[in-house]
Design a protein around this motif. Structure first.
Motif, short mmCIF file in Angstrom:
data_model
loop_
_atom_site.label_atom_id
_atom_site.label_comp_id
_atom_site.label_asym_id
_atom_site.label_seq_id
_atom_site.Cartn_x
_atom_site.Cartn_y
_atom_site.Cartn_z
N PRO A 55 0.82 -1.22 0.00
CA PRO A 55 0.00 0.00 0.00
C PRO A 55 0.86 1.28 0.00
O PRO A 55 1.78 1.39 0.81
CB PRO A 55 -0.80 -0.08 1.30
CG PRO A 55 -0.67 -1.48 1.78
CD PRO A 55 0.51 -2.10 1.14
N GLU A 126 5.05 10.12 -0.57
CA GLU A 126 4.83 9.80 0.86
C GLU A 126 4.43 8.33 0.99
O GLU A 126 4.95 7.60 1.83
CB GLU A 126 3.73 10.71 1.44
CG GLU A 126 3.46 10.51 2.92
CD GLU A 126 2.30 9.56 3.23
OE1 GLU A 126 2.23 9.11 4.37
OE2 GLU A 126 1.50 9.23 2.34
N LYS A 130 6.41 4.99 2.79
CA LYS A 130 5.79 4.04 3.73
C LYS A 130 5.93 2.62 3.21
O LYS A 130 6.25 1.70 3.95
CB LYS A 130 4.31 4.39 3.94
CG LYS A 130 4.08 5.72 4.63
CD LYS A 130 4.62 5.71 6.04
CE LYS A 130 4.84 7.13 6.55
NZ LYS A 130 5.63 7.18 7.78
N TYR A 228 -10.50 -8.65 6.24
CA TYR A 228 -9.90 -7.96 5.09
C TYR A 228 -8.40 -7.74 5.28
O TYR A 228 -7.60 -8.00 4.37
CB TYR A 228 -10.62 -6.63 4.86
CG TYR A 228 -9.92 -5.75 3.84
CD1 TYR A 228 -10.00 -6.06 2.48
CD2 TYR A 228 -9.16 -4.67 4.23
CE1 TYR A 228 -9.34 -5.29 1.54
CE2 TYR A 228 -8.50 -3.88 3.30
CZ TYR A 228 -8.59 -4.20 1.96
OH TYR A 228 -7.92 -3.44 1.04
N VAL A 229 -8.02 -7.29 6.48
CA VAL A 229 -6.59 -7.02 6.75
C VAL A 229 -5.78 -8.31 6.65
O VAL A 229 -4.68 -8.34 6.08
CB VAL A 229 -6.40 -6.33 8.12
CG1 VAL A 229 -4.92 -6.27 8.52
CG2 VAL A 229 -6.99 -4.92 8.11
N GLU A 231 -6.44 -10.92 4.79
CA GLU A 231 -6.31 -11.24 3.35
C GLU A 231 -5.22 -10.40 2.71
O GLU A 231 -4.42 -10.90 1.92
CB GLU A 231 -7.62 -10.89 2.63
CG GLU A 231 -8.67 -11.96 2.65
CD GLU A 231 -9.97 -11.44 2.02
OE1 GLU A 231 -11.01 -11.86 2.49
OE2 GLU A 231 -9.90 -10.59 1.09
#
Lengths: 261, 311
Positions: A55, A126, A130, A228-229, A231
């Motif tokens: 992400p 940014e 991360k 969800y997290v 997965e």
């Protein structure tokens, strides 16, 4: 000179010989200092793709190397080694060993979004910072940074209860990073605050600590977010081939030898 | 009067977690200010955290969901079309969620999926307009409206207006900004300056209005945050400011905390006071310092405000 060539003149690449004769010519001493030649062979061709799979890293391919990110960067202004443009270059050209020289400062991005504001190509630098910091941790190049610990403490509380309580976050964070809670400046700050507050207000603050603020009927949201997290985490491990690395490490353990704990 | 004045008369209010903790003074001064100005706040029922600066680093789409749930309750359960968030973090996240839900199908799908499982209506982009407390006063009352109501002018008070990062960056999530007259600017925001000037204050020329206080790493990289805050405090002092006006609980507590830390750890002492803009406006309207929670600030501005005849 591009920054990545700087290491040609890093101290470890300068060679001075006390007694050296090559083809009958004396090349000893300071006046005959050599710079070691370099051939890069250890490109990591997957690095860009892997960081793009995390992400924030999605748009790294758009970069034109204009340098607006570094130019506007808050952290660069206080530490010139913090150089987003350069790191994006290294990631895109696969120069992993060069990137790893800066592995301990990349997490220090403060998310002020000046780079994302300035970027003419919508790279969202940014997010790339991360993703890169995250990649370094997942690959085992760095331990979890204090910032990651903070994000985890915070997010766990939000996902569990729907809300956060600051006192609890601070205590959990200091515990997880093994720091003393009684920092001199925190104590001083609390002293200055408490001296002015009425007792009723202090009681209210104490109460918030005991009765954790929470969102009512949050259970279904908590379960849906957790699912969800999980997965997403599995997808990241797959993109970075982390499970293959674990298998490889296992197969390298010789029979009869206990795996290192 | 602004065309939005009627719309902002009664809005959904999303205080967020910080306003129930370290930002309590901001919460109470915002509510008092609303009461004094005849603007009604209807708190979002059973709200949740927006994810602040942290959840996005675990997963940005979870953050989008968290903000969408708040907007869904305001729109679908309470019938509001405006949500006011005084915290820059909340304001920013709701704006970002609005942008992503409008422009990114993947975000939309994740929000739909989690909302369905969580058992509430999915938020559709465009259902609400998210505004900051600055928009609320600027468009709901306006400078002229404020001037008429000032009882205790902020005259002679020299203020540096500090907006931080999340109120203006990145530009694309704030489509209403940079639209010329009547809109705020992302490079040189001025809504807070305008309101405080209307209340009589003297705004100093402050170059670090949108500099970063290092709020995201206030505890995880404290030395960097202290350095960034010290730069802001010292720049405000050299610009001649007696007070830094804030409009975000994270910036506010960051400035206060690291003012103490800079003094304790690095011997960098500054005297500039840090006060929420809602506290300053409230006092200008004749509310007592106590009522707007000036005593709850760590930075003790009571003597200064008394000396200036404001509190």
């Amino acid at each position: 000179m591009p920054i990545h060539e700087e290491h040609l003149i890093r101290p470890e690449n300068l060679k001075t010989h006390e007694n050296l004769v090559i083809d009958g010519i004396d090349v000893s001493g300071h006046w005959s200092t050599f710079i070691e030649s370099r051939v890069l062979t250890n490109y990591n061709e997957q690095m860009e793709e892997e960081i793009a799979a995390l992400p924030g890293g999605e748009f790294i391919h758009r970069c034109w190397q204009c340098g607006s990110c570094t130019n506007s960067c808050t952290v660069n202004a206080v530490n010139p080694e913090f150089n987003p443009r350069y790191w994006i270059y290294l990631i895109r050209t696969g120069m992993e060993s060069e990137l790893l020289r800066d592995k301990d400062i990349i997490w220090q991005c403060v998310s002020c979004n000046k780079c994302t504001y300035a970027c003419p190509r919508d790279v969202a630098p940014e997010g790339v910072m991360k993703a890169t910091a995250h990649w370094l941790e997942l690959k085992g190049h760095t331990p979890k940074s204090p910032s990651t610990h903070f994000d985890e403490v915070f997010s766990e509380q939000v996902i569990q209860t729907g809300k956060i309580e600051e006192g609890r976050i601070i205590r959990s964070f200091f515990a997880r990073t093994k720091q003393e809670l009684m920092q001199d400046w925190l104590v001083e700050m609390v002293k200055r605050l408490v001296s002015k507050l009425p007792v009723t207000m202090l009681m209210r603050m104490g109460l918030a600590n005991v009765l954790r603020p929470r969102t009512k009927n949050w259970g279904a949201a908590r379960d849906a977010i957790t699912e969800y997290v999980d997965e997403q985490n599995a997808a990241h491990r797959k993109a970075l081939k982390l499970d293959d690395l674990v298998e490889m490490a296992k197969s390298e353990v010789k029979p009869g030898q206990a795996p290192a704990e | 009067m602004s065309s939005k004045a009627k719309e902002y008369k009664k809005v959904a209010y999303y205080p967020g977690c910080a306003l129930e903790g370290t930002g309590h003074a901001y919460n109470r001064s915002t509510k008092e200010l609303g009461k004094a100005l005849g603007l009604e706040l209807d708190e979002v029922k059973n709200w949740n955290c927006c994810g602040a600066m942290e959840v996005k680093n675990i997963d940005p789409k979870v953050q989008t969901y968290l903000s969408s749930r708040v907007m869904s309750i305001a729109a679908n359960e309470m019938g509001h079309d405006v949500v006011m968030a005084p915290c820059n973090g909340c304001y920013h996240n709701l704006k970002k969620a609005e942008y992503d839900l409008k422009n990114d199908d993947a975000s939309k799908q994740v929000v739909e999926r989690i909302s369905k499982k969580a058992g509430h209506q999915t938020y559709e982009s465009g259902q609400v307009e998210t505004i900051h407390a600055l928009d609320w006063i600027k468009d709901g009352i306006g400078e002229e409206g404020l001037k008429e109501r000032v009882k205790s002018s902020l005259k002679d008070l020299k203020i540096a207006n500090y907006y931080g990062c999340m109120y203006t960056r990145p530009r694309h999530i704030f489509p209403e900004k940079d639209q010329g007259e009547g809109s705020d600017s992302t490079s040189e925001p001025h809504f807070m300056d305008d309101l405080l000037a209307a209340a009589g204050a003297e705004n100093v020329d402050f170059p670090l209005k949108t500099a970063c206080c290092g709020g995201a790493h206030t505890l995880s990289d404290s030395d960097t945050s202290t350095l960034l805050v010290s730069n802001i405090l010292e720049a405000a002092e050299s610009a001649g400011a007696e007070v830094i006006a804030t409009e975000c609980p994270t910036c506010h507590s960051g400035l206060e905390m690291h003012q103490v830390r800079a003094e304790k750890r690095f011997g960098r002492k500054t005297n500039v006071k840090i006060v929420y803009f809602t506290q300053l406006l409230g006092m200008a309207l004749g509310l007592s310092a106590k009522k707007v929670g000036v005593h709850e600030n760590i930075s003790d501005s009571r003597a200064l405000l008394k000396e200036k005849g404001i509190a």
